[in-house]
Scaffold this motif. Structure first.
Motif, PDB file in Angstrom:
ATOM      1  N   ALA A  46       0.817  -1.219   0.000  1.00 23.33           N
ATOM      2  CA  ALA A  46       0.000   0.000   0.000  1.00 23.33           C
ATOM      3  C   ALA A  46       0.851   1.270   0.000  1.00 23.33           C
ATOM      4  O   ALA A  46       0.310   2.379   0.011  1.00 23.33           O
ATOM      5  CB  ALA A  46      -0.927   0.002   1.216  1.00 23.33           C
ATOM      6  N   GLY A  47       2.163   1.105  -0.001  1.00 19.34           N
ATOM      7  CA  GLY A  47       3.044   2.264  -0.015  1.00 19.34           C
ATOM      8  C   GLY A  47       3.237   2.914   1.336  1.00 19.34           C
ATOM      9  O   GLY A  47       3.703   4.058   1.422  1.00 19.34           O
ATOM     10  N   LEU A  48       2.905   2.193   2.408  1.00 22.62           N
ATOM     11  CA  LEU A  48       3.040   2.739   3.760  1.00 22.62           C
ATOM     12  C   LEU A  48       4.380   2.287   4.351  1.00 22.62           C
ATOM     13  O   LEU A  48       4.456   1.400   5.197  1.00 22.62           O
ATOM     14  CB  LEU A  48       1.879   2.275   4.637  1.00 22.62           C
ATOM     15  N   ASP A  49       5.453   2.910   3.900  1.00 22.63           N
ATOM     16  CA  ASP A  49       6.791   2.495   4.308  1.00 22.63           C
ATOM     17  C   ASP A  49       7.018   2.638   5.811  1.00 22.63           C
ATOM     18  O   ASP A  49       7.700   1.815   6.428  1.00 22.63           O
ATOM     19  CB  ASP A  49       7.842   3.301   3.549  1.00 22.63           C
ATOM     20  N   ASN A  50       6.471   3.694   6.416  1.00 23.36           N
ATOM     21  CA  ASN A  50       6.646   3.895   7.851  1.00 23.36           C
ATOM     22  C   ASN A  50       5.987   2.786   8.657  1.00 23.36           C
ATOM     23  O   ASN A  50       6.523   2.314   9.663  1.00 23.36           O
ATOM     24  CB  ASN A  50       6.073   5.252   8.271  1.00 23.36           C
ATOM     25  N   VAL A  51       4.798   2.366   8.221  1.00 24.63           N
ATOM     26  CA  VAL A  51       4.101   1.279   8.906  1.00 24.63           C
ATOM     27  C   VAL A  51       4.890  -0.025   8.751  1.00 24.63           C
ATOM     28  O   VAL A  51       4.998  -0.814   9.688  1.00 24.63           O
ATOM     29  CB  VAL A  51       2.669   1.115   8.369  1.00 24.63           C
ATOM     30  N   ALA A  52       5.442  -0.243   7.570  1.00 23.87           N
ATOM     31  CA  ALA A  52       6.245  -1.442   7.334  1.00 23.87           C
ATOM     32  C   ALA A  52       7.474  -1.458   8.237  1.00 23.87           C
ATOM     33  O   ALA A  52       7.821  -2.495   8.814  1.00 23.87           O
ATOM     34  CB  ALA A  52       6.665  -1.508   5.864  1.00 23.87           C
ATOM     35  N   LYS A  53       8.131  -0.307   8.380  1.00 22.86           N
ATOM     36  CA  LYS A  53       9.321  -0.223   9.235  1.00 22.86           C
ATOM     37  C   LYS A  53       8.960  -0.484  10.687  1.00 22.86           C
ATOM     38  O   LYS A  53       9.663  -1.189  11.406  1.00 22.86           O
ATOM     39  CB  LYS A  53       9.960   1.151   9.084  1.00 22.86           C
TER      40      LYS A  53
END
Length: 244
Positions: A46-53
């Motif tokens: 979904a392009g949520l890099d901060n959530v992935a990190k």
């Protein structure tokens, strides 16, 4: 989707669920890791890099906390766990929380291999966050300072939060110096993880009364939690194992 996902709620819910199930011996750690990895994958998609990190940091934090419960770990492992804890807390406090590690030693590589009881540092850092930085208006700082002598490893966790009044400080140090080793778990003590008092008692039971935690604090200035441990290296652990 971005608006629906509350990062703080995800952290809180995941921690509470993991802690409860792990304590009840009803959790397969791989299930937790796989679930968090699934969340991370969806976040990346979904392009949520901060959530992935954040999810990756949570998975690493839980893996360290509830798996491979060996008694002594390296200082490097403990500090890596604190780094992951800081990543998680950054999503809540953002720029308000600043964190630094300072080592007053020439041979850092050797010092990082010294051994200490697992999950010694995280409860103390968490205590500094919630009782120090969270209660402070504006930016707050946590410093972990490490120094050594020939026989001792001394770790100080400092915060520039509101500090404690003299009577509160004296009562806390009285509890830490108590000769009673009863395992006390009150709601106030267990908030945020393993209680500071119980970490101190574990250190004293393992190494003796001369080791443990002492708190120094000045009201409106900040608090220092000083942890004194014996210098333990791998060769000493092997000697202990042979003696058993």
């Amino acid at each position: 989707f971005k608006e629906a996902l509350n990062i703080n709620e995800l952290i809180s819910t995941s921690k509470k669920q993991a802690e409860y199930l792990a304590l009840q011996n009803q959790i397969n750690p791989h299930f937790l890791y796989n679930t968090l990895e699934g969340i991370r994958g969806e976040a990346l998609h979904a392009g949520l890099d901060n959530v992935a990190k954040m999810t990756e940091a949570l998975a690493t934090f839980f893996r360290y906390t509830i798996s491979n419960m060996e008694q002594l770990v390296t200082l490097e492992d403990e500090l890596n766990n604190i780094e992951n804890y800081y990543i998680i807390q950054q999503y809540r406090f953002e720029d308000k929380l600043n964190f630094k590690i300072k080592m007053d030693a020439e041979d850092e590589k050797t010092i990082l291999k010294y051994r200490l009881p697992k999950l010694t540092l995280q409860p103390i850092v968490e205590n500094a966050v919630y009782h120090g930085i969270e209660r402070k208006i504006g930016e707050g700082h946590i410093l972990i300072k490490i120094k050594t002598t020939d026989k001792r490893l001394i770790i100080t966790v400092s915060d520039d939060g509101p500090g404690m009044k003299a009577e509160t400080l004296n009562e806390l140090n009285r509890k830490l110096n108590s000769i009673s080793f009863d395992y006390i778990r009150t709601d106030k003590e267990t908030k945020g993880g393993i209680a500071l008092v119980n970490v101190n008692r574990r250190i004293k039971l393992l190494f003796g009364e001369e080791y443990g935690i002492c708190i120094y604090s000045t009201f409106h200035v900040g608090t220092d939690a000083e942890i004194t441990l014996p210098v333990i290296i791998d060769s000493e652990i092997k000697k202990r194992e042979k003696a058993l």
